[in-house]
Scaffold this active site. Structure first.
Site, mmCIF file in Angstrom:
data_model
loop_
_atom_site.group_PDB
_atom_site.id
_atom_site.type_symbol
_atom_site.label_atom_id
_atom_site.label_comp_id
_atom_site.label_asym_id
_atom_site.label_seq_id
_atom_site.Cartn_x
_atom_site.Cartn_y
_atom_site.Cartn_z
ATOM 1 N N GLU A 7 0.815 -1.229 0.000
ATOM 2 C CA GLU A 7 0.000 0.000 0.000
ATOM 3 C C GLU A 7 0.845 1.273 0.000
ATOM 4 O O GLU A 7 0.349 2.347 0.351
ATOM 5 C CB GLU A 7 -0.950 0.005 1.206
ATOM 6 C CG GLU A 7 -1.935 -1.135 1.248
ATOM 7 C CD GLU A 7 -2.973 -1.119 0.120
ATOM 8 O OE1 GLU A 7 -2.784 -0.395 -0.884
ATOM 9 O OE2 GLU A 7 -3.965 -1.835 0.250
ATOM 10 N N HIS B 206 -2.503 2.506 8.463
ATOM 11 C CA HIS B 206 -3.565 1.759 7.777
ATOM 12 C C HIS B 206 -3.734 0.421 8.473
ATOM 13 O O HIS B 206 -2.756 -0.223 8.850
ATOM 14 C CB HIS B 206 -3.180 1.558 6.308
ATOM 15 C CG HIS B 206 -4.030 0.548 5.610
ATOM 16 N ND1 HIS B 206 -5.394 0.687 5.490
ATOM 17 C CD2 HIS B 206 -3.722 -0.634 5.022
ATOM 18 C CE1 HIS B 206 -5.881 -0.367 4.837
ATOM 19 N NE2 HIS B 206 -4.883 -1.184 4.550
ATOM 20 N N HIS C 182 -6.926 -3.053 9.173
ATOM 21 C CA HIS C 182 -8.221 -3.673 8.863
ATOM 22 C C HIS C 182 -8.985 -3.931 10.166
ATOM 23 O O HIS C 182 -9.529 -5.014 10.362
ATOM 24 C CB HIS C 182 -8.025 -4.994 8.110
ATOM 25 C CG HIS C 182 -7.300 -4.868 6.810
ATOM 26 N ND1 HIS C 182 -6.956 -5.957 6.035
ATOM 27 C CD2 HIS C 182 -6.859 -3.782 6.127
ATOM 28 C CE1 HIS C 182 -6.330 -5.547 4.946
ATOM 29 N NE2 HIS C 182 -6.245 -4.226 4.981
ATOM 30 N N TYR D 207 -19.378 13.353 19.644
ATOM 31 C CA TYR D 207 -18.597 14.552 19.299
ATOM 32 C C TYR D 207 -17.170 14.234 18.864
ATOM 33 O O TYR D 207 -16.522 15.017 18.164
ATOM 34 C CB TYR D 207 -18.619 15.562 20.459
ATOM 35 C CG TYR D 207 -17.713 15.232 21.625
ATOM 36 C CD1 TYR D 207 -16.374 15.617 21.598
ATOM 37 C CD2 TYR D 207 -18.184 14.534 22.741
ATOM 38 C CE1 TYR D 207 -15.534 15.315 22.652
ATOM 39 C CE2 TYR D 207 -17.347 14.230 23.795
ATOM 40 C CZ TYR D 207 -16.027 14.617 23.747
ATOM 41 O OH TYR D 207 -15.187 14.311 24.773
ATOM 42 N N HIS E 126 -12.522 -2.926 2.896
ATOM 43 C CA HIS E 126 -11.081 -3.024 3.084
ATOM 44 C C HIS E 126 -10.650 -2.680 4.519
ATOM 45 O O HIS E 126 -10.224 -3.572 5.245
ATOM 46 C CB HIS E 126 -10.388 -2.114 2.060
ATOM 47 C CG HIS E 126 -8.910 -2.201 2.032
ATOM 48 N ND1 HIS E 126 -8.150 -1.880 0.942
ATOM 49 C CD2 HIS E 126 -8.017 -2.558 2.998
ATOM 50 C CE1 HIS E 126 -6.867 -2.065 1.224
ATOM 51 N NE2 HIS E 126 -6.759 -2.464 2.473
ATOM 52 N N TYR F 67 -7.258 24.550 20.246
ATOM 53 C CA TYR F 67 -6.378 24.033 21.292
ATOM 54 C C TYR F 67 -5.564 22.831 20.831
ATOM 55 O O TYR F 67 -4.597 22.464 21.467
ATOM 56 C CB TYR F 67 -7.211 23.643 22.520
ATOM 57 C CG TYR F 67 -8.031 24.782 23.044
ATOM 58 C CD1 TYR F 67 -7.407 25.903 23.585
ATOM 59 C CD2 TYR F 67 -9.413 24.764 22.977
ATOM 60 C CE1 TYR F 67 -8.153 26.966 24.052
ATOM 61 C CE2 TYR F 67 -10.175 25.825 23.442
ATOM 62 C CZ TYR F 67 -9.544 26.927 23.980
ATOM 63 O OH TYR F 67 -10.269 27.976 24.439
HETATM 64 ZN ZN LIG Z 1 -5.132 -3.044 3.683
#
Ligand SMILES: [Zn+2]
Length: 222
Positions: free
Chosen positions: A75, A94, A96, A115, A157, A211
């Site tokens: 990736e 990244h 899963h 929030y 994904h 902040y």
């Molecule tokens: Zn992946």
């Protein structure tokens, strides 16, 4: 290896192990990078986290050149794209994670159910369209999504988060997974979930931008 690179590589490995401890990673699916020189340092392809050493971490240039003899995570392209469009971010994560990936299968954004969605920088955490892992098409979709939000879901994904540093990116990944779990739990009870009005989210977004999020390693480990 210079000291900066060594320190950043150690931090990448530490963050990989922390991602596992936080339950965010499934198998060897996740990958982590930091901005470095005219490119980035990123986890390699196919090395289990508990076997990672600083020598495994790969430098990839903005011109898509890999360091000789090393193979970056499949990736790598969307990581590089994140640095291109998020000049405010120096770290990308990244994974899963189960709940976030479940929401991505439903192809839904995570709306303002809480929030803390504002930690992504917007009113919702978007879900970008599906494309084959590692493909230029996926990087294109990521580019559009990550421009708007520091946290995004990838359809069928997983998720991506970015931050000023690895602690913040990892913290946001954990928050995203918590929000995804909350969303799934409430969706299981009723299809229409109450969400915060934009004016309420504006107040929180304002507070976060004024902040900043106070995040350090202790918060992540708490
Ligand atoms: Zn992946």
């Amino acid at each position: 290896m210079n000291l900066l690179r060594k320190n950043l590589s150690e931090k990448i490995i530490e963050s990989c192990l922390e991602m596992v401890r936080l339950g965010l990673n499934q198998g060897t699916a996740g990958n982590i990078s930091v901005r470095y020189n005219d490119g980035m340092l990123i986890t390699p392809s196919g090395v289990p986290y508990d076997k990672l050493t600083v020598d495994h971490i790969v430098y990839v240039s903005n011109e898509h050149e890999f360091e000789e003899g090393k193979i970056p995570s499949s990736e790598w392209l969307f990581h590089l794209i994140c640095y291109e469009v998020r000049v405010d971010c120096d770290a990308v994560i990244h994974n899963h994670a189960i709940n976030s990936t479940a929401i991505s299968i439903l192809n839904k954004p995570i709306p303002a159910i809480h929030y803390m969605v504002a930690a992504s920088g917007g009113y919702e955490i978007p879900c970008v369209s599906y494309a084959t892992f590692g493909s230029p098409k996926l990087a294109e979709y990521v580019k559009e999504g990550i421009k708007k939000s520091k946290a995004i879901l990838l359809q069928h994904h997983g998720m991506i988060t970015c931050g000023e540093n690895l602690d913040k990116a990892l913290w946001l990944a954990h928050e995203t997974e918590v929000l995804a779990e909350l969303y799934l739990k409430t969706l299981a009870i009723q299809p229409e979930i109450p969400v915060l009005e934009n004016n309420e989210m504006d107040i929180v977004l304002g507070k976060f931008s004024t902040y900043g999020l106070r995040v350090d390693t202790d918060d992540i480990k708490a």
